[in-house]
Scaffold this active site. Structure first.
Site, PDB file in Angstrom:
ATOM      1  N   PRO A 138       0.786  -1.246   0.000  1.00 20.58           N
ATOM      2  CG  PRO A 138       0.013  -0.951   2.174  1.00 20.58           C
ATOM      3  CD  PRO A 138       0.744  -1.932   1.295  1.00 20.58           C
ATOM      4  CB  CYS A 139       3.157   2.847  -2.422  1.00 24.33           C
ATOM      5  SG  CYS A 139       2.355   2.475  -3.975  1.00 24.33           S
TER       6      CYS A 139
END
Length: 169
Positions: A138-139
């Site tokens: 989850p950047c």
């Protein structure tokens, strides 16, 4: 011998994605319209000395199912096996991203502190940008210290959607 990677198109409510998989793990999941996608795929192909053919693997089927559950609000954690290709530093950043809880955000400097490299904020931002797995790693949960969303390979509208989506948990 060369390894074979299989690639498939996954339609999502945020737009089409491409999933590329080795035999037992995913090696890329990215929005089809991402800037630099072709370069990314080419780098992957060279690094793995691989041919890429259309096809599906269990990992592609699994990530497709999990993406649909996640986007529907029914899944908070992805279990699809991932194969990370990067330096030890990049892998440490990606590991820190995976540890950010659903519905929360961290700043680039917080990630740098978490991995024990507090002065490496720019390098963290670069590693964040070279994440091979959109959404799954989850950047989108990393924002600037002042709360600005800043860059996202998939586009800021998607990043905002993902963060709003997770905030409704």
């Amino acid at each position: 011998g060369n390894q074979i990677l299989e690639a498939a198109w996954i339609d999502t409510k945020l737009g089409p994605m491409i999933a590329i998989s080795a035999e037992s793990a995913l090696v890329l999941l990215e929005f089809v319209d991402r800037r630099g996608l072709e370069r990314e795929v080419e780098r992957l192909r060279k690094k793995l000395k691989a041919a890429i053919i259309p096809g599906r693997t269990p990992a592609i089927d699994q990530v497709e199912a999990e993406l649909h559950q996640y986007l529907a609000g029914d899944l908070k954690e992805f279990k699809t096996p991932l194969s990370f290709l990067g330096s030890d530093f990049q892998k440490s950043v990606w590991g820190a991203l995976q540890a950010i809880p659903y519905g929360e955000t961290r700043s680039y400097s917080e990630i740098a502190a978490i991995i024990g490299r507090p002065s490496a904020v720019r390098a963290v931002a670069r590693a964040n940008g070279s994440n091979q797995f959109s959404i799954v790693v989850p950047c989108h949960r990393v924002i600037a210290s002042n709360g600005d969303l800043t860059g996202y390979g998939g586009g800021l509208a998607r990043k905002r959607w993902l963060l709003d989506h997770e905030a409704q948990k």
